[in-house]
Write a protein that holds these residues in place. Sequence first.
Motif, PDB file in Angstrom:
ATOM      1  N   LEU A 264      12.088 145.654  60.616  1.00 29.45           N
ATOM      2  CA  LEU A 264      11.157 145.003  59.696  1.00 29.45           C
ATOM      3  C   LEU A 264      11.699 143.607  59.394  1.00 29.45           C
ATOM      4  O   LEU A 264      12.779 143.471  58.824  1.00 29.45           O
ATOM      5  N   GLY A 265      10.980 142.589  59.806  1.00 26.35           N
ATOM      6  CA  GLY A 265      11.422 141.215  59.557  1.00 26.35           C
ATOM      7  C   GLY A 265      11.824 140.520  60.832  1.00 26.35           C
ATOM      8  O   GLY A 265      12.756 140.940  61.517  1.00 26.35           O
ATOM      9  N   LEU A 266      11.100 139.465  61.146  1.00 28.01           N
ATOM     10  CA  LEU A 266      11.413 138.680  62.349  1.00 28.01           C
ATOM     11  C   LEU A 266      11.678 137.228  61.981  1.00 28.01           C
ATOM     12  O   LEU A 266      11.114 136.298  62.557  1.00 28.01           O
ATOM     13  N   GLY A 267      12.527 137.044  60.978  1.00 26.26           N
ATOM     14  CA  GLY A 267      13.053 135.705  60.738  1.00 26.26           C
ATOM     15  C   GLY A 267      14.083 135.428  61.824  1.00 26.26           C
ATOM     16  O   GLY A 267      14.199 136.172  62.803  1.00 26.26           O
ATOM     17  N   ALA A 268      14.870 134.365  61.633  1.00 23.35           N
ATOM     18  CA  ALA A 268      15.869 134.007  62.649  1.00 23.35           C
ATOM     19  C   ALA A 268      16.810 135.178  62.913  1.00 23.35           C
ATOM     20  O   ALA A 268      17.165 135.471  64.060  1.00 23.35           O
ATOM     21  N   MET A 269      17.202 135.879  61.851  1.00 31.75           N
ATOM     22  CA  MET A 269      18.160 136.970  62.018  1.00 31.75           C
ATOM     23  C   MET A 269      17.492 138.215  62.607  1.00 31.75           C
ATOM     24  O   MET A 269      18.039 138.854  63.503  1.00 31.75           O
ATOM     25  N   GLY A 270      16.317 138.573  62.115  1.00 33.08           N
ATOM     26  CA  GLY A 270      15.611 139.753  62.644  1.00 33.08           C
ATOM     27  C   GLY A 270      15.364 139.605  64.140  1.00 33.08           C
ATOM     28  O   GLY A 270      15.533 140.555  64.914  1.00 33.08           O
TER      29      GLY A 270
ATOM     30  N   VAL B 158       8.940 146.164  66.500  1.00 39.61           N
ATOM     31  CA  VAL B 158       9.153 145.123  65.494  1.00 39.61           C
ATOM     32  C   VAL B 158       7.908 144.946  64.642  1.00 39.61           C
ATOM     33  O   VAL B 158       6.785 145.206  65.078  1.00 39.61           O
ATOM     34  N   TRP B 159       8.159 144.492  63.407  1.00 39.41           N
ATOM     35  CA  TRP B 159       7.061 144.131  62.503  1.00 39.41           C
ATOM     36  C   TRP B 159       7.473 142.911  61.704  1.00 39.41           C
ATOM     37  O   TRP B 159       8.636 142.788  61.304  1.00 39.41           O
ATOM     38  N   ASN B 160       6.529 142.014  61.482  1.00 41.75           N
ATOM     39  CA  ASN B 160       6.771 140.877  60.596  1.00 41.75           C
ATOM     40  C   ASN B 160       5.541 140.646  59.736  1.00 41.75           C
ATOM     41  O   ASN B 160       4.409 140.843  60.183  1.00 41.75           O
ATOM     42  N   ARG B 161       5.785 140.234  58.474  1.00 41.39           N
ATOM     43  CA  ARG B 161       4.661 139.996  57.544  1.00 41.39           C
ATOM     44  C   ARG B 161       3.665 139.013  58.151  1.00 41.39           C
ATOM     45  O   ARG B 161       2.462 139.272  58.177  1.00 41.39           O
ATOM     46  N   THR B 162       4.169 137.892  58.643  1.00 43.97           N
ATOM     47  CA  THR B 162       3.298 136.901  59.270  1.00 43.97           C
ATOM     48  C   THR B 162       3.304 137.142  60.773  1.00 43.97           C
ATOM     49  O   THR B 162       4.366 137.094  61.403  1.00 43.97           O
ATOM     50  N   PRO B 163       2.133 137.421  61.345  1.00 45.23           N
ATOM     51  CA  PRO B 163       2.109 137.695  62.793  1.00 45.23           C
ATOM     52  C   PRO B 163       2.460 136.442  63.596  1.00 45.23           C
ATOM     53  O   PRO B 163       2.463 135.334  63.065  1.00 45.23           O
TER      54      PRO B 163
ATOM     55  N   ALA C 229      15.771 147.010  57.987  1.00 50.22           N
ATOM     56  CA  ALA C 229      15.110 145.900  57.290  1.00 50.22           C
ATOM     57  C   ALA C 229      16.014 144.683  57.317  1.00 50.22           C
ATOM     58  O   ALA C 229      17.198 144.774  56.991  1.00 50.22           O
ATOM     59  N   CYS C 230      15.462 143.553  57.731  1.00 48.80           N
ATOM     60  CA  CYS C 230      16.214 142.291  57.672  1.00 48.80           C
ATOM     61  C   CYS C 230      15.247 141.229  57.169  1.00 48.80           C
ATOM     62  O   CYS C 230      14.657 140.473  57.935  1.00 48.80           O
ATOM     63  N   LEU C 231      15.090 141.226  55.838  1.00 49.17           N
ATOM     64  CA  LEU C 231      14.112 140.355  55.195  1.00 49.17           C
ATOM     65  C   LEU C 231      14.847 139.322  54.343  1.00 49.17           C
ATOM     66  O   LEU C 231      16.082 139.286  54.321  1.00 49.17           O
ATOM     67  N   LEU C 232      14.070 138.506  53.650  1.00 50.34           N
ATOM     68  CA  LEU C 232      14.669 137.388  52.922  1.00 50.34           C
ATOM     69  C   LEU C 232      15.630 137.842  51.825  1.00 50.34           C
ATOM     70  O   LEU C 232      16.750 137.355  51.717  1.00 50.34           O
ATOM     71  N   ASN C 233      15.154 138.775  50.985  1.00 53.04           N
ATOM     72  CA  ASN C 233      15.960 139.176  49.823  1.00 53.04           C
ATOM     73  C   ASN C 233      15.504 140.558  49.340  1.00 53.04           C
ATOM     74  O   ASN C 233      14.591 141.167  49.915  1.00 53.04           O
TER      75      ASN C 233
ATOM     76  N   ALA D 188      13.829 141.457  46.723  1.00 56.40           N
ATOM     77  CA  ALA D 188      12.430 141.550  46.276  1.00 56.40           C
ATOM     78  C   ALA D 188      11.506 141.768  47.473  1.00 56.40           C
ATOM     79  O   ALA D 188      10.539 142.554  47.392  1.00 56.40           O
ATOM     80  N   SER D 189      11.795 141.103  48.594  1.00 59.43           N
ATOM     81  CA  SER D 189      10.913 141.261  49.760  1.00 59.43           C
ATOM     82  C   SER D 189      11.059 142.649  50.381  1.00 59.43           C
ATOM     83  O   SER D 189      10.098 143.198  50.923  1.00 59.43           O
ATOM     84  N   VAL D 190      12.250 143.235  50.264  1.00 63.49           N
ATOM     85  CA  VAL D 190      12.441 144.608  50.772  1.00 63.49           C
ATOM     86  C   VAL D 190      11.620 145.571  49.916  1.00 63.49           C
ATOM     87  O   VAL D 190      10.889 146.434  50.433  1.00 63.49           O
TER      88      VAL D 190
ATOM     89  N   GLU E  63       9.023 144.896  48.054  1.00 64.80           N
ATOM     90  CA  GLU E  63       7.587 144.645  48.233  1.00 64.80           C
ATOM     91  C   GLU E  63       7.086 145.248  49.551  1.00 64.80           C
ATOM     92  O   GLU E  63       6.004 145.820  49.620  1.00 64.80           O
ATOM     93  N   THR E  64       7.913 145.133  50.581  1.00 61.50           N
ATOM     94  CA  THR E  64       7.511 145.643  51.904  1.00 61.50           C
ATOM     95  C   THR E  64       7.496 147.170  51.922  1.00 61.50           C
ATOM     96  O   THR E  64       6.586 147.792  52.487  1.00 61.50           O
ATOM     97  N   LEU E  65       8.512 147.775  51.301  1.00 59.99           N
ATOM     98  CA  LEU E  65       8.631 149.238  51.397  1.00 59.99           C
ATOM     99  C   LEU E  65       7.732 149.997  50.432  1.00 59.99           C
ATOM    100  O   LEU E  65       7.314 151.122  50.726  1.00 59.99           O
TER     101      LEU E  65
ATOM    102  N   LEU F   9      19.770 145.452  56.189  1.00 57.78           N
ATOM    103  CA  LEU F   9      20.658 144.341  56.563  1.00 57.78           C
ATOM    104  C   LEU F   9      20.232 143.049  55.861  1.00 57.78           C
ATOM    105  O   LEU F   9      20.562 141.950  56.302  1.00 57.78           O
ATOM    106  N   THR F  10      19.489 143.218  54.773  1.00 56.44           N
ATOM    107  CA  THR F  10      19.058 142.077  53.965  1.00 56.44           C
ATOM    108  C   THR F  10      20.142 141.756  52.948  1.00 56.44           C
ATOM    109  O   THR F  10      20.654 142.663  52.296  1.00 56.44           O
ATOM    110  N   SER F  11      20.482 140.480  52.798  1.00 63.01           N
ATOM    111  CA  SER F  11      21.528 140.117  51.830  1.00 63.01           C
ATOM    112  C   SER F  11      21.023 140.313  50.394  1.00 63.01           C
ATOM    113  O   SER F  11      19.849 140.100  50.105  1.00 63.01           O
TER     114      SER F  11
ATOM    115  N   VAL G 161      26.013 134.826  62.460  1.00 61.91           N
ATOM    116  CA  VAL G 161      24.815 133.994  62.329  1.00 61.91           C
ATOM    117  C   VAL G 161      23.967 134.277  63.570  1.00 61.91           C
ATOM    118  O   VAL G 161      24.486 134.852  64.543  1.00 61.91           O
ATOM    119  N   PRO G 162      22.668 133.912  63.556  1.00 57.85           N
ATOM    120  CA  PRO G 162      21.824 134.350  64.679  1.00 57.85           C
ATOM    121  C   PRO G 162      22.415 134.108  66.071  1.00 57.85           C
ATOM    122  O   PRO G 162      22.397 135.020  66.904  1.00 57.85           O
ATOM    123  N   PRO G 163      23.000 132.931  66.361  1.00 58.55           N
ATOM    124  CA  PRO G 163      23.505 132.747  67.737  1.00 58.55           C
ATOM    125  C   PRO G 163      24.723 133.613  68.059  1.00 58.55           C
ATOM    126  O   PRO G 163      25.041 133.793  69.242  1.00 58.55           O
TER     127      PRO G 163
END
Length: 274
Positions: A11-17, A33-38, A67-71, A73-75, A77-79, A94-96, A124-126
């Motif tokens: 859950l979460g496809l930011g840079a880290m997801g 995979v799933w992300n809030r914004t397609p 889950a690897c989301l912003l924070n 609150a987003s975890v 809200e998503t769950l 794995l959300t900070s 970090v992502p790389p």
Amino acid sequence: MNTQHERISILGLGAMGRALASALLAAGRDVTVWNRTPGKAGELVARGAREASGVEEAIEAGDLTVACLLNDASVRETLAPAVPKLAGGTLVNLTSGSVRQARELAGWLEGQGVRLLSGGIMAVPPTVGTEGAFILYSGARDLFDRVAPVLGPIGRPHWVGEDPGFAALYDMAALSGMYGMSAGADHAVTLVHREGGDVETFKREVLQPWMEQMLPFMVGGADVTALVPEEFNPAMQATGLENILSASEEAGVPGDLAGHLRSSLWRMRRAVAG
Ligand code: FVH
């Protein structure tokens, strides 16, 4: 459970997801995979991932949900709307976040029949999936033993205890150390730049070898009392810090870059006084 065949939903496809999903796909894992914004899954889907159109669909597609989301609150809200689908299952978060947030999330999920393994990504992502990357986990040991081989490709798994807050605790503490070093490095290159030095040469020939030489002393000498050991001669260090601050003022280095030096100076002065 066969590690290789355990299905993972992210859950979460930011840079880290995206980096996590990519490392798992490279290791031949079954990934949804799933992300809030397609629109962020294209490359992963081309490499074999499935894209779920909703959180519930993603949870249903996996044996393990990550889950690897912003924070925090987003975890939440998503769950919140989808958590019944997770009942009887496991969430690896794995959300900070803070220690309290991790403990409260574990309690909330436990009340809904979901087991939580908390995580902290020391990469970090790389660098995800590379040799130096490691992931802190805390929660029940049997859960860690099951999850560690499944998620091994993202980074070396390292369990830090049963308390669900401990992964966040060590993550935040380690980041604090890193930001201190980062502030010091920014200050150093700004000083060199302002006085006309060559920043790249300074970094390569002076700053990096110096920081590498001192790193074991900085980490080994770190002390919870914040007292200065006698052999470190606080009066000498206070004078040295005043020299660095004077050099910075002469060079016009912005004052906010020197905050860590002023803190160290106050500490040395306190040690001298007392
Ligand atoms: N990137 C890094 O260097 C660090 C390394 C150490 C660990 N952190 C933590 O990893 C978490 C994710 O970080 P990230 O780099 O992927 O962050 P972003 O690229 O900003 O992506 C954020 C994702 O979170 C989604 N999101 C935000 N708010 C919500 C919400 N209310 N509901 C659902 N999803 C949400 C966002 O979705 P979207 O904006 O694309 O729709 C992204 O997928 C983080 O805890 C770091 O501290 C990374």
